[in-house]
Design a protein around this motif. Sequence first.
Motif, mmCIF file in Angstrom:
data_model
loop_
_atom_site.group_PDB
_atom_site.id
_atom_site.type_symbol
_atom_site.label_atom_id
_atom_site.label_comp_id
_atom_site.label_asym_id
_atom_site.label_seq_id
_atom_site.Cartn_x
_atom_site.Cartn_y
_atom_site.Cartn_z
ATOM 1 N N GLN A 84 -63.326 -5.693 -53.034
ATOM 2 C CA GLN A 84 -63.324 -5.456 -54.474
ATOM 3 C C GLN A 84 -62.394 -4.301 -54.834
ATOM 4 O O GLN A 84 -61.637 -4.380 -55.809
ATOM 5 C CB GLN A 84 -64.742 -5.175 -54.974
ATOM 6 N N ALA A 85 -62.461 -3.235 -54.040
ATOM 7 C CA ALA A 85 -61.593 -2.079 -54.288
ATOM 8 C C ALA A 85 -60.128 -2.441 -54.069
ATOM 9 O O ALA A 85 -59.247 -2.004 -54.820
ATOM 10 C CB ALA A 85 -61.994 -0.915 -53.392
ATOM 11 N N ALA A 86 -59.858 -3.251 -53.045
ATOM 12 C CA ALA A 86 -58.485 -3.668 -52.758
ATOM 13 C C ALA A 86 -57.924 -4.487 -53.911
ATOM 14 O O ALA A 86 -56.795 -4.262 -54.368
ATOM 15 C CB ALA A 86 -58.441 -4.471 -51.464
ATOM 16 N N ALA A 87 -58.715 -5.440 -54.408
ATOM 17 C CA ALA A 87 -58.273 -6.286 -55.515
ATOM 18 C C ALA A 87 -58.039 -5.462 -56.772
ATOM 19 O O ALA A 87 -57.044 -5.657 -57.489
ATOM 20 C CB ALA A 87 -59.304 -7.378 -55.773
ATOM 21 N N LEU A 125 -54.737 -3.465 -56.517
ATOM 22 C CA LEU A 125 -53.555 -4.306 -56.689
ATOM 23 C C LEU A 125 -53.386 -4.729 -58.147
ATOM 24 O O LEU A 125 -52.280 -4.733 -58.685
ATOM 25 C CB LEU A 125 -53.649 -5.534 -55.788
ATOM 26 N N ASP A 126 -54.499 -5.081 -58.795
ATOM 27 C CA ASP A 126 -54.438 -5.439 -60.210
ATOM 28 C C ASP A 126 -53.939 -4.265 -61.050
ATOM 29 O O ASP A 126 -53.099 -4.433 -61.947
ATOM 30 C CB ASP A 126 -55.819 -5.869 -60.702
ATOM 31 N N ALA A 127 -54.449 -3.079 -60.739
ATOM 32 C CA ALA A 127 -54.041 -1.883 -61.488
ATOM 33 C C ALA A 127 -52.562 -1.589 -61.267
ATOM 34 O O ALA A 127 -51.838 -1.240 -62.218
ATOM 35 C CB ALA A 127 -54.893 -0.689 -61.059
ATOM 36 N N ALA A 128 -52.102 -1.738 -60.035
ATOM 37 C CA ALA A 128 -50.689 -1.507 -59.744
ATOM 38 C C ALA A 128 -49.813 -2.487 -60.518
ATOM 39 O O ALA A 128 -48.789 -2.109 -61.091
ATOM 40 C CB ALA A 128 -50.429 -1.631 -58.243
ATOM 41 N N VAL A 168 -45.800 3.211 -57.780
ATOM 42 C CA VAL A 168 -47.258 3.328 -57.825
ATOM 43 C C VAL A 168 -47.802 3.018 -56.436
ATOM 44 O O VAL A 168 -47.049 2.620 -55.538
ATOM 45 C CB VAL A 168 -47.878 2.386 -58.884
ATOM 46 N N HIS A 169 -49.098 3.189 -56.264
ATOM 47 C CA HIS A 169 -49.674 2.980 -54.931
ATOM 48 C C HIS A 169 -50.863 2.024 -54.972
ATOM 49 O O HIS A 169 -51.609 1.965 -55.953
ATOM 50 C CB HIS A 169 -50.108 4.309 -54.307
ATOM 51 N N ALA A 170 -51.008 1.290 -53.868
ATOM 52 C CA ALA A 170 -52.167 0.425 -53.624
ATOM 53 C C ALA A 170 -52.133 0.083 -52.145
ATOM 54 O O ALA A 170 -51.157 -0.502 -51.661
ATOM 55 C CB ALA A 170 -52.116 -0.845 -54.467
ATOM 56 N N SER A 171 -53.148 0.455 -51.408
ATOM 57 C CA SER A 171 -53.123 0.270 -49.962
ATOM 58 C C SER A 171 -53.370 -1.181 -49.563
ATOM 59 O O SER A 171 -54.304 -1.812 -50.060
ATOM 60 C CB SER A 171 -54.181 1.148 -49.294
#
Length: 225
Positions: free
Chosen positions: A167-170, A173-176, A157-160
């Motif tokens: 907020q978008a970063a957190a 990461l939570d979704a990943a 999966v991906h998360a930059s």
Amino acid sequence: MARRIAFFTIGESPRSDVVPEMALCLGQDVQIDEFGALDGLDAEQRAALAPKPGAHRFATRLRSGAQIELDHVATEARLAALMQQADDQGYDALVPLCTGTLIPRMRSLVVEPQQVVDHHIAALSAHCRTLGLIVPLATQVETFHLAQPVACAVQTVHASPYESNPQAAAAALDAAGRQLAGCDLIVMHCMGYSQAMRARVALASGRPTLLSNRMVADALAQLLA
């Protein structure tokens, strides 16, 4: 005499998001110099490293903290040339700050994160049913491959790590972490992920989660001790 390490980022140096955390593992008697593949390049030179359509690409960080995407092949060649300039300059180790590069053999000791991380993964996943990997870009999910094959299923999966909006970063990461909650082991496969990011993924997934730059830093610490 202090040990000397040269770190090489595929982006711009210094990597204030990565190197200080790694330095904590290395001790106070290690001198660290940083070099960047994009350091000093003008707009035309940087454009030559832009991703090619359909090809594997890198995500990295500019000095400003912004994310930039680069062509894998062109950037890898630029990085290797930069490291060759530092070869035989008295460094105890040359260390690229990327888990996706293959570096040619040099006279100095090269601690290559892709080899360190991927061989760790192969060993640790030997008794896993499913290995979870997190990479920075959605486009990398389809093109990503490990340097060392593993004997279990792999879910990527991906998360930059370079998302500028907290907020978008957190949320990413939570979704990943939630996506990989069924895995036996998770590896954050980019040197840009931090300890705080690792803790967030581990909490969201409830699974053992490893940080690539920590694996490399721990190996370096023993080599330099």
